[in-house]
Design a protein around this motif. Structure first.
Motif, short mmCIF file in Angstrom:
data_model
loop_
_atom_site.label_atom_id
_atom_site.label_comp_id
_atom_site.label_asym_id
_atom_site.label_seq_id
_atom_site.Cartn_x
_atom_site.Cartn_y
_atom_site.Cartn_z
N ILE A 165 24.15 27.59 42.48
CA ILE A 165 24.25 28.50 41.35
C ILE A 165 25.65 28.42 40.76
O ILE A 165 25.82 28.25 39.55
N ARG A 166 26.65 28.53 41.61
CA ARG A 166 28.04 28.49 41.13
C ARG A 166 28.35 27.13 40.49
O ARG A 166 28.96 27.06 39.42
N SER A 167 27.94 26.04 41.13
CA SER A 167 28.22 24.70 40.61
C SER A 167 27.56 24.47 39.26
O SER A 167 28.17 23.92 38.34
N LEU A 168 26.30 24.87 39.12
CA LEU A 168 25.59 24.70 37.86
C LEU A 168 26.22 25.55 36.76
O LEU A 168 26.35 25.11 35.62
N ARG A 169 26.62 26.76 37.11
CA ARG A 169 27.28 27.64 36.12
C ARG A 169 28.58 27.00 35.64
O ARG A 169 28.83 26.89 34.45
N ARG A 170 29.38 26.55 36.58
CA ARG A 170 30.66 25.95 36.23
C ARG A 170 30.49 24.64 35.46
O ARG A 170 31.26 24.35 34.55
N ALA A 171 29.48 23.85 35.82
CA ALA A 171 29.24 22.58 35.14
C ALA A 171 28.90 22.81 33.66
O ALA A 171 29.20 21.96 32.82
N ARG A 172 28.31 23.95 33.38
CA ARG A 172 27.99 24.28 31.99
C ARG A 172 29.17 24.94 31.27
O ARG A 172 29.10 25.21 30.08
N GLY A 173 30.22 25.21 32.02
CA GLY A 173 31.39 25.86 31.43
C GLY A 173 31.17 27.34 31.17
O GLY A 173 31.84 27.94 30.34
#
Length: 114
Positions: free
Chosen positions: A15-23
């Protein structure tokens, strides 16, 4: 219980990685998922238990399926293993034993462009 905590940590990390990857900030994802930013923060950090309704909303907001959030990082726990034919661009999974009912074998196939 160890497998459950490993899965839990994997989902939170995704969840955190996907959120951050989207900025996206916590506020951005929380708004899209219909939950508060503080709830999302506690979910990501493990200070709040994951609930299915929140997980479903978060997955939808991220444009992912629940499967994609909870799948194992490798396929070591999967009984059905894919067979890859790189030359032909095929991946197949046999979903039934060779001696299925009436001699039928059920499978799944992915064909990729070459």
């Amino acid at each position: 219980m160890e497998q459950e905590s490993t899965l839990d940590a994997t989902v939170r990390m995704r969840i955190r990685s996907l959120r951050r990857a989207r900025g996206w900030s916590l506020d951005n994802l929380a708004e899209r998922a219909g939950i508060s930013p503080s709830q999302l923060s506690r979910i990501e950090t493990g200070h709040r238990r994951l609930s299915l309704d929140q997980l479903t909303a978060i997955a939808a907001a991220l444009g992912k399926s629940l499967d994609e959030l909870v799948e194992s990082p490798d396929d070591s726990d999967v009984v059905i293993r894919p067979e890859r034919d790189e030359r032909r661009g095929l991946t197949t999974w046999l979903l039934s034993k060779d001696d299925g009912p009436q001699g039928l074998t059920v499978g799944k196939m992915r064909i990729t462009e070459q």
